[in-house]
Write a protein that holds these residues in place. Structure first.
Motif, mmCIF file in Angstrom:
data_model
loop_
_atom_site.group_PDB
_atom_site.id
_atom_site.type_symbol
_atom_site.label_atom_id
_atom_site.label_comp_id
_atom_site.label_asym_id
_atom_site.label_seq_id
_atom_site.Cartn_x
_atom_site.Cartn_y
_atom_site.Cartn_z
ATOM 1 N N ALA A 9 29.705 -28.317 -48.957
ATOM 2 C CA ALA A 9 29.181 -29.054 -47.803
ATOM 3 C C ALA A 9 29.533 -30.532 -47.903
ATOM 4 O O ALA A 9 29.940 -31.157 -46.918
ATOM 5 N N ALA A 10 29.379 -31.106 -49.095
ATOM 6 C CA ALA A 10 29.691 -32.515 -49.294
ATOM 7 C C ALA A 10 31.194 -32.764 -49.181
ATOM 8 O O ALA A 10 31.631 -33.741 -48.550
ATOM 9 N N LEU A 11 31.998 -31.895 -49.775
ATOM 10 C CA LEU A 11 33.450 -32.078 -49.751
ATOM 11 C C LEU A 11 34.005 -31.915 -48.340
ATOM 12 O O LEU A 11 34.933 -32.632 -47.937
ATOM 13 N N ALA A 12 33.442 -30.989 -47.576
ATOM 14 C CA ALA A 12 33.888 -30.813 -46.192
ATOM 15 C C ALA A 12 33.525 -32.029 -45.348
ATOM 16 O O ALA A 12 34.328 -32.493 -44.528
ATOM 17 N N GLN A 13 32.330 -32.552 -45.549
ATOM 18 C CA GLN A 13 31.933 -33.747 -44.797
ATOM 19 C C GLN A 13 32.783 -34.950 -45.193
ATOM 20 O O GLN A 13 33.126 -35.778 -44.339
ATOM 21 N N ASP A 14 33.141 -35.032 -46.481
ATOM 22 C CA ASP A 14 34.064 -36.090 -46.921
ATOM 23 C C ASP A 14 35.356 -36.035 -46.104
ATOM 24 O O ASP A 14 35.867 -37.064 -45.639
ATOM 25 N N ALA A 15 35.905 -34.822 -45.966
ATOM 26 C CA ALA A 15 37.173 -34.658 -45.252
ATOM 27 C C ALA A 15 37.032 -35.036 -43.780
ATOM 28 O O ALA A 15 37.904 -35.715 -43.213
ATOM 29 N N LEU A 16 35.939 -34.623 -43.154
ATOM 30 C CA LEU A 16 35.724 -34.966 -41.751
ATOM 31 C C LEU A 16 35.538 -36.471 -41.580
ATOM 32 O O LEU A 16 36.083 -37.073 -40.639
ATOM 33 N N ASP A 17 34.790 -37.086 -42.480
ATOM 34 C CA ASP A 17 34.597 -38.536 -42.419
ATOM 35 C C ASP A 17 35.921 -39.273 -42.593
ATOM 36 O O ASP A 17 36.187 -40.288 -41.935
ATOM 37 N N PHE A 18 36.754 -38.747 -43.497
ATOM 38 C CA PHE A 18 38.058 -39.345 -43.755
ATOM 39 C C PHE A 18 38.929 -39.309 -42.501
ATOM 40 O O PHE A 18 39.556 -40.309 -42.124
ATOM 41 N N MET A 19 38.950 -38.167 -41.828
ATOM 42 C CA MET A 19 39.757 -38.054 -40.616
ATOM 43 C C MET A 19 39.191 -38.926 -39.497
ATOM 44 O O MET A 19 39.949 -39.480 -38.683
ATOM 45 N N ARG A 40 37.758 -41.830 -39.998
ATOM 46 C CA ARG A 40 38.179 -43.196 -40.331
ATOM 47 C C ARG A 40 39.648 -43.423 -39.987
ATOM 48 O O ARG A 40 40.056 -44.535 -39.649
ATOM 49 N N LEU A 41 40.446 -42.371 -40.074
ATOM 50 C CA LEU A 41 41.863 -42.472 -39.716
ATOM 51 C C LEU A 41 42.081 -42.369 -38.209
ATOM 52 O O LEU A 41 43.200 -42.576 -37.727
ATOM 53 N N GLY A 42 41.033 -42.034 -37.482
ATOM 54 C CA GLY A 42 41.148 -41.917 -36.042
ATOM 55 C C GLY A 42 41.934 -40.704 -35.592
ATOM 56 O O GLY A 42 42.622 -40.735 -34.575
ATOM 57 N N ILE A 43 41.817 -39.609 -36.339
ATOM 58 C CA ILE A 43 42.549 -38.379 -36.017
ATOM 59 C C ILE A 43 41.542 -37.336 -35.521
ATOM 60 O O ILE A 43 40.779 -36.782 -36.314
ATOM 61 N N PRO A 44 41.514 -37.084 -34.222
ATOM 62 C CA PRO A 44 40.494 -36.184 -33.678
ATOM 63 C C PRO A 44 40.779 -34.697 -33.893
ATOM 64 O O PRO A 44 39.844 -33.893 -33.965
ATOM 65 N N ARG A 45 42.060 -34.330 -34.010
ATOM 66 C CA ARG A 45 42.408 -32.911 -34.122
ATOM 67 C C ARG A 45 43.546 -32.751 -35.131
ATOM 68 O O ARG A 45 44.486 -33.555 -35.156
ATOM 69 N N ILE A 47 40.088 -28.228 -35.188
ATOM 70 C CA ILE A 47 41.091 -27.620 -36.052
ATOM 71 C C ILE A 47 42.087 -26.812 -35.238
ATOM 72 O O ILE A 47 41.722 -25.847 -34.553
ATOM 73 N N SER A 48 43.357 -27.186 -35.329
ATOM 74 C CA SER A 48 44.403 -26.441 -34.638
ATOM 75 C C SER A 48 44.697 -25.133 -35.353
ATOM 76 O O SER A 48 44.895 -24.092 -34.716
ATOM 77 N N SER A 49 44.740 -25.183 -36.690
ATOM 78 C CA SER A 49 44.969 -23.972 -37.472
ATOM 79 C C SER A 49 44.503 -24.219 -38.897
ATOM 80 O O SER A 49 44.388 -25.364 -39.340
ATOM 81 N N LEU A 50 44.249 -23.127 -39.592
ATOM 82 C CA LEU A 50 43.828 -23.185 -40.988
ATOM 83 C C LEU A 50 44.741 -22.313 -41.823
ATOM 84 O O LEU A 50 44.995 -21.157 -41.466
ATOM 85 N N SER A 51 45.248 -22.856 -42.918
ATOM 86 C CA SER A 51 46.001 -22.086 -43.908
ATOM 87 C C SER A 51 45.240 -22.171 -45.222
ATOM 88 O O SER A 51 45.092 -23.260 -45.792
ATOM 89 N N ALA A 52 44.731 -21.044 -45.689
ATOM 90 C CA ALA A 52 43.890 -21.007 -46.880
ATOM 91 C C ALA A 52 44.586 -20.208 -47.979
ATOM 92 O O ALA A 52 45.012 -19.073 -47.749
ATOM 93 N N LEU A 53 44.691 -20.797 -49.157
ATOM 94 C CA LEU A 53 45.395 -20.164 -50.264
ATOM 95 C C LEU A 53 44.426 -19.727 -51.352
ATOM 96 O O LEU A 53 43.582 -20.528 -51.807
ATOM 97 N N SER A 54 44.508 -18.470 -51.743
ATOM 98 C CA SER A 54 43.929 -17.904 -52.969
ATOM 99 C C SER A 54 42.444 -17.609 -52.927
ATOM 100 O O SER A 54 41.958 -16.849 -53.769
#
Length: 254
Positions: free
Chosen positions: A33-43, A45-50, A74-81
């Motif tokens: 939950a924390a790591l996912a929110q980190d990623a969303l917050d990061f995007m 801050r970069l001003g990337i909506p999608r 999210i346009s697409s998700l690629s998940a490994l392993s």
């Protein structure tokens, strides 16, 4: 990816590489939950909506979480392993999978925690040596990757991430309680998804990611690569890149 016209951003997770906490009082938690929110917050801050998400292991779990939290971004998700886990719940695994997950239970013991804290690089090396068929990496490969694990917060974040899966009284950050509550309700992923699995993965068996199609409401494709272990992007980079490029170009236009 760049040659195909895609911009790529590869941030470090908290506790890895050059990342630093701004406050000594911030709980050092590694929950998804924390790591996912980190990623969303990061995007944000970069001003990337999608954007599209490509993630391996922890990155795959983060990708599923982002897709569950904000599928419209999210346009697409690629998940490994690592397979999707409905409600992001860590259920007691089979005895066979429990044997593969020995390292998680090792970290749940006080002596195991102490050992990992004292020698986090050695601990990571053991995983590289045992999660895939032998001979898949060089010493230079490992040393380059190990640079990201020399962060002083790495052992604490890693230990908390695994221990909080199985132990009730592990440190948690209340700021992510709302995020965790949303994940606990997520049974399906509404994002076009590609899942790549190594047939010789000795950490997460291919059987763990089989027959999950009903949990994806958009397109879902699972690829199993023969002779490849837990690190498909390193062991079969060309095949993985081709599959992800196809997902980025075709999987988002369903």
């Amino acid at each position: 990816m760049h040659e195909a016209g895609f911009r790529t951003i590869a941030p470090y997770l908290r506790g890895f590489g050059a990342t630093r906490f701004l406050s000594l009082g911030t709980p050092r938690v590694g929950a998804i939950a924390a790591l996912a929110q980190d990623a969303l917050d990061f995007m944000d801050r970069l001003g990337i909506p999608r954007f599209s998400v490509i993630g391996h292991d922890w990155g795959a779990r983060i990708g599923y979480a982002i897709a569950a939290l904000e599928p419209g971004r999210i346009s697409s998700l690629s998940a490994l392993s690592v397979a999707f886990q409905p409600r992001f719940a860590f259920q007691p695994p089979s005895y066979d999978q429990s044997r593969r997950f020995w390292y998680q239970f090792f970290m749940c013991s006080d002596k195991g925690m102490k050992r990992v804290t004292e020698d986090p690089i050695g601990f990571s090396r053991f995983q590289w040596n045992t999660w895939s068929p032998k001979g898949w990496f060089t010493e230079e490969d490992f040393n380059n990757a190990a640079l990201a694990w020399r962060n002083s917060d790495y052992p604490t974040i890693t230990l908390n991430s695994y221990r909080s899966r199985w132990l009730e009284n592990e440190l948690r950050d209340p700021r992510y309680s709302g995020v965790q509550a949303k994940l606990n309700e997520a049974e399906r992923i509404d994002v076009p998804t590609l899942m790549i699995q190594g047939e010789s993965d000795f950490c997460d068996a291919p059987s763990e990611s089989a027959d999950l199609d009903p949990h994806f409401t958009r397109s879902y494709k699972r690829i199993v690569i023969p002779g490849v272990g837990h690190f498909p992007h390193r062991e079969a980079p060309a095949a993985v890149a081709d599959a992800i490029l196809h997902q980025l170009t075709d999987g988002t236009t369903e």
